[in-house]
Design an enzyme around this catalytic site. Structure first.
Site, short mmCIF file in Angstrom:
data_model
loop_
_atom_site.label_atom_id
_atom_site.label_comp_id
_atom_site.label_asym_id
_atom_site.label_seq_id
_atom_site.Cartn_x
_atom_site.Cartn_y
_atom_site.Cartn_z
N THR A 130 -5.91 14.85 0.21
CA THR A 130 -6.67 13.60 0.06
C THR A 130 -6.93 13.28 -1.40
O THR A 130 -6.92 14.17 -2.26
CB THR A 130 -8.00 13.67 0.82
OG1 THR A 130 -8.60 12.37 0.86
CG2 THR A 130 -8.98 14.63 0.15
N CYS A 179 0.86 -1.18 0.00
CA CYS A 179 0.00 0.00 0.00
C CYS A 179 0.90 1.23 0.00
O CYS A 179 2.12 1.13 0.03
CB CYS A 179 -0.95 0.00 1.22
SG CYS A 179 -0.10 0.18 2.81
N CYS A 219 0.38 3.76 2.35
CA CYS A 219 -0.01 4.46 3.57
C CYS A 219 1.18 5.08 4.29
O CYS A 219 1.06 6.16 4.88
CB CYS A 219 -0.77 3.51 4.49
SG CYS A 219 -2.30 2.89 3.75
N ARG A 249 -15.99 4.36 7.39
CA ARG A 249 -15.52 5.44 8.25
C ARG A 249 -16.47 6.63 8.28
O ARG A 249 -17.13 6.94 7.29
CB ARG A 249 -14.14 5.92 7.78
CG ARG A 249 -13.02 4.95 8.06
CD ARG A 249 -11.73 5.41 7.41
NE ARG A 249 -11.80 5.37 5.96
CZ ARG A 249 -10.80 5.69 5.15
NH1 ARG A 249 -9.64 6.08 5.67
NH2 ARG A 249 -10.92 5.60 3.84
N GLY A 267 -7.99 -0.70 8.55
CA GLY A 267 -8.84 -1.39 7.59
C GLY A 267 -9.96 -0.53 7.05
O GLY A 267 -11.06 -1.01 6.80
N ARG A 268 -9.69 0.79 6.88
CA ARG A 268 -10.73 1.74 6.45
C ARG A 268 -11.94 1.68 7.38
O ARG A 268 -13.07 1.80 6.95
CB ARG A 268 -11.17 1.48 5.01
CG ARG A 268 -10.09 1.64 3.96
CD ARG A 268 -10.68 1.66 2.56
NE ARG A 268 -9.65 1.39 1.59
CZ ARG A 268 -9.60 0.29 0.84
NH1 ARG A 268 -10.56 -0.62 0.93
NH2 ARG A 268 -8.63 0.11 -0.01
N LYS A 289 -14.06 11.37 2.11
CA LYS A 289 -13.47 12.18 3.18
C LYS A 289 -13.88 13.64 3.01
O LYS A 289 -14.23 14.31 3.99
CB LYS A 289 -11.95 12.03 3.13
CG LYS A 289 -11.24 12.36 4.41
CD LYS A 289 -9.76 11.95 4.33
CE LYS A 289 -9.59 10.44 4.41
NZ LYS A 289 -8.16 10.05 4.45
N ASP A 327 -15.87 0.93 3.03
CA ASP A 327 -15.33 2.09 3.73
C ASP A 327 -16.38 2.65 4.67
O ASP A 327 -17.09 3.60 4.33
CB ASP A 327 -14.88 3.16 2.72
CG ASP A 327 -14.12 4.29 3.38
OD1 ASP A 327 -14.10 4.37 4.62
OD2 ASP A 327 -13.52 5.11 2.64
#
Length: 199
Positions: free
Chosen positions: A148, A64, A66, A127, A91-92, A153, A125
């Protein structure tokens, strides 16, 4: 939203010194949100909202981007001033157990992340960003330049009355993470120029 307990301390990093804040909505670790603040001027600071990726950020997995997002975000915010918000939801938001199970499906069966989550019956996702917005408002931020590629988001902060100007936060794909990034672009709608999903 209930009021969190708040603690803060200076934090010395290889990028420079931040003021580290912890916003704790409960004793559960995942109910904590961290904010690393570098002095900023004006009403539209640079902001990064990042969710935990222990495999990428701690163990520097090459599958990834990240770790790159973390380092690049911290570097820019230290240099330009702003707020780095860190959410402890790996994990989102699906959780670490689901994430590792999904990683195994990806490795063993060649499915991408989205397909693996679907196999596990997990949302791609889940979140939410109310707590990130709370942190921004705590520092008097009503408008930000957000690092982003994720339209969810942007929408999540806007729904909480934060004005958002998006700034691209795109790494160069590698042979190891190209499939992962392509899945984010094609199946989660992330705005990524290398995959034709950003302007």
């Amino acid at each position: 939203m209930t009021q969190p307990q708040i603690a803060n301390s200076p934090l010395n990093t290889k990028y420079g010194t931040f003021e580290l804040y912890n916003f704790a909505w409960s004793d559960n670790e995942q109910d904590n949100v961290l904010a690393l603040v570098s002095n900023f001027e004006g009403n539209t600071p640079l902001v990064r909202v990042q969710s935990a990726c222990y495999t990428g950020e701690i163990f520097e997995s090459t599958d990834c981007d990240c770790h790159w997002q973390l380092e690049t975000g911290l570097h820019r915010i230290q240099k330009e001033g702003g707020i780095f918000i860190y959410m402890l939801c790996d994990g989102r938001g699906a959780g670490l157990l689901t994430k590792i199970r999904g990683m195994n499906i990806t490795a063993m069966e060649g499915l991408d992340t989205a397909e693996a989550y679907e196999r596990l019956g997990s949302p791609l996702d889940p979140r939410e960003y109310e707590r990130a917005a709370f942190v921004l408002k705590h520092f008097g931020v009503a408008s930000c330049r957000l690092l982003t590629n994720n339209p969810r988001k942007i929408a999540g902060l806007k729904e909480c009355d934060i004005d958002v100007i998006r700034e691209e936060h795109m790494s160069d794909p590698t042979p190891q993470n190209e499939s992962y990034l392509r899945s984010k672009a094609k199946k989660l709608g992330h705005m990524m120029k290398p995959f034709g999903t950003d302007g």
